[in-house]
Design a protein around this motif. Sequence first.
Motif, mmCIF file in Angstrom:
data_model
loop_
_atom_site.group_PDB
_atom_site.id
_atom_site.type_symbol
_atom_site.label_atom_id
_atom_site.label_comp_id
_atom_site.label_asym_id
_atom_site.label_seq_id
_atom_site.Cartn_x
_atom_site.Cartn_y
_atom_site.Cartn_z
ATOM 1 N N GLU A 41 0.838 -1.191 0.000
ATOM 2 C CA GLU A 41 0.000 0.000 0.000
ATOM 3 C C GLU A 41 0.878 1.247 0.000
ATOM 4 O OE1 GLU A 41 -3.365 0.358 -0.167
ATOM 5 O OE2 GLU A 41 -3.474 -1.804 -0.454
ATOM 6 N N PRO A 42 0.557 2.234 -0.844
ATOM 7 C CA PRO A 42 1.306 3.492 -0.807
ATOM 8 C C PRO A 42 0.893 4.307 0.418
ATOM 9 C CG PRO A 42 -0.443 3.614 -2.451
ATOM 10 C CD PRO A 42 -0.442 2.213 -1.908
ATOM 11 N N VAL A 43 1.856 4.661 1.250
ATOM 12 C CA VAL A 43 1.600 5.405 2.481
ATOM 13 C C VAL A 43 2.343 6.738 2.395
ATOM 14 C CG1 VAL A 43 1.880 5.418 4.990
ATOM 15 C CG2 VAL A 43 1.336 3.275 3.804
ATOM 16 N N VAL A 44 1.609 7.834 2.562
ATOM 17 C CA VAL A 44 2.218 9.159 2.502
ATOM 18 C C VAL A 44 3.310 9.265 3.568
ATOM 19 C CG1 VAL A 44 1.813 11.636 2.793
ATOM 20 C CG2 VAL A 44 0.132 10.239 1.573
ATOM 21 N N GLY A 45 4.487 9.705 3.138
ATOM 22 C CA GLY A 45 5.625 9.856 4.034
ATOM 23 C C GLY A 45 6.566 8.667 4.036
ATOM 24 N N ASP A 46 6.132 7.527 3.493
ATOM 25 C CA ASP A 46 6.996 6.348 3.431
ATOM 26 C C ASP A 46 7.832 6.375 2.153
ATOM 27 O OD1 ASP A 46 5.963 5.491 5.809
ATOM 28 O OD2 ASP A 46 5.028 3.676 5.021
ATOM 29 N N TRP A 47 8.987 5.718 2.219
ATOM 30 C CA TRP A 47 9.926 5.657 1.102
ATOM 31 C C TRP A 47 9.871 4.285 0.459
ATOM 32 C CZ3 TRP A 47 13.167 9.478 -0.853
ATOM 33 C CH2 TRP A 47 13.119 10.691 -0.159
ATOM 34 N N TYR A 48 10.079 4.261 -0.873
ATOM 35 C CA TYR A 48 10.030 3.037 -1.660
ATOM 36 C C TYR A 48 11.132 3.080 -2.706
ATOM 37 C CZ TYR A 48 5.385 2.994 0.398
ATOM 38 O OH TYR A 48 4.338 3.025 1.295
ATOM 39 N N ARG A 58 3.212 -6.587 -8.208
ATOM 40 C CA ARG A 58 3.105 -7.970 -8.698
ATOM 41 C C ARG A 58 4.384 -8.429 -9.377
ATOM 42 N NH1 ARG A 58 -2.113 -6.107 -9.916
ATOM 43 N NH2 ARG A 58 -1.513 -5.664 -12.065
ATOM 44 N N ALA A 59 5.054 -7.504 -10.061
ATOM 45 C CA ALA A 59 6.290 -7.847 -10.767
ATOM 46 C C ALA A 59 7.485 -7.938 -9.818
ATOM 47 C CB ALA A 59 6.569 -6.808 -11.852
ATOM 48 N N GLY A 60 7.295 -7.487 -8.583
ATOM 49 C CA GLY A 60 8.389 -7.520 -7.624
ATOM 50 C C GLY A 60 9.390 -6.387 -7.810
ATOM 51 N N SER A 61 8.995 -5.365 -8.572
ATOM 52 C CA SER A 61 9.922 -4.253 -8.820
ATOM 53 C C SER A 61 9.662 -3.059 -7.915
ATOM 54 C CB SER A 61 9.832 -3.812 -10.288
ATOM 55 O OG SER A 61 8.555 -3.299 -10.570
ATOM 56 N N LEU A 62 8.799 -3.208 -6.910
ATOM 57 C CA LEU A 62 8.527 -2.144 -5.950
ATOM 58 C C LEU A 62 8.741 -2.706 -4.557
ATOM 59 C CD1 LEU A 62 7.052 0.830 -5.829
ATOM 60 C CD2 LEU A 62 5.250 -0.523 -4.835
ATOM 61 N N ALA A 63 9.497 -1.977 -3.741
ATOM 62 C CA ALA A 63 9.787 -2.447 -2.388
ATOM 63 C C ALA A 63 9.848 -1.272 -1.426
ATOM 64 C CB ALA A 63 11.118 -3.191 -2.365
ATOM 65 N N ASN A 64 9.554 -1.532 -0.164
ATOM 66 C CA ASN A 64 9.729 -0.525 0.881
ATOM 67 C C ASN A 64 11.213 -0.209 0.992
ATOM 68 O OD1 ASN A 64 6.989 -0.324 1.829
ATOM 69 N ND2 ASN A 64 7.259 -2.329 2.755
ATOM 70 N N ALA A 65 11.523 1.041 1.383
ATOM 71 C CA ALA A 65 12.920 1.463 1.519
ATOM 72 C C ALA A 65 13.047 2.448 2.669
ATOM 73 C CB ALA A 65 13.404 2.097 0.214
ATOM 74 N N GLU A 66 14.271 2.671 3.078
ATOM 75 C CA GLU A 66 14.575 3.663 4.105
ATOM 76 C C GLU A 66 14.822 5.004 3.424
ATOM 77 O OE1 GLU A 66 14.703 3.314 7.492
ATOM 78 O OE2 GLU A 66 13.909 1.297 7.183
ATOM 79 N N SER A 125 11.816 1.554 -6.707
ATOM 80 C CA SER A 125 11.273 0.866 -7.878
ATOM 81 C C SER A 125 12.197 1.126 -9.057
ATOM 82 C CB SER A 125 9.858 1.367 -8.188
ATOM 83 O OG SER A 125 9.331 0.699 -9.319
ATOM 84 N N HIS A 126 12.537 0.069 -9.764
ATOM 85 C CA HIS A 126 13.416 0.171 -10.931
ATOM 86 C C HIS A 126 14.704 0.925 -10.594
ATOM 87 C CE1 HIS A 126 10.222 -1.514 -13.336
ATOM 88 N NE2 HIS A 126 9.401 -0.554 -12.927
#
Length: 106
Positions: free
Chosen positions: A8-15, A56-64, A17-18
């Motif tokens: 889920e996209p959460v405002v203020g969180d970092w991600y 679904r493609a696994g190209s998006l992940a949570n990040a610091e 992708s690619h």
Amino acid sequence: MANAQLIEPVVGDWYRSHGLLFEVVAVDDGERLVEIQHADGDLEEIEIEDWATRCRAGSLANAEAPEDLRTSMDSEQEDETGQFSQAFDELRGLRAEALGDLDLFD
């Protein structure tokens, strides 16, 4: 590939992708958009469907958050003594000085 879980996209969180690091700055459910800001400051909108596809493609992940960003934010707010910087005090003084010209009893 295993069934990837929707993040889920959460405002203020970092991600990430690619290979790009970004922060979610807004989610517009009505328009079905996620507004992001890359670590370099660029803004971009991603459609919710694209967000889900990346998950679904696994190209998006949570990040610091980037370390240099956290360090710069901390140093702007307080100096080594734990006091707010002189710039903050100056801004506060400017705002208070502007009120001196108002005649509240006219």
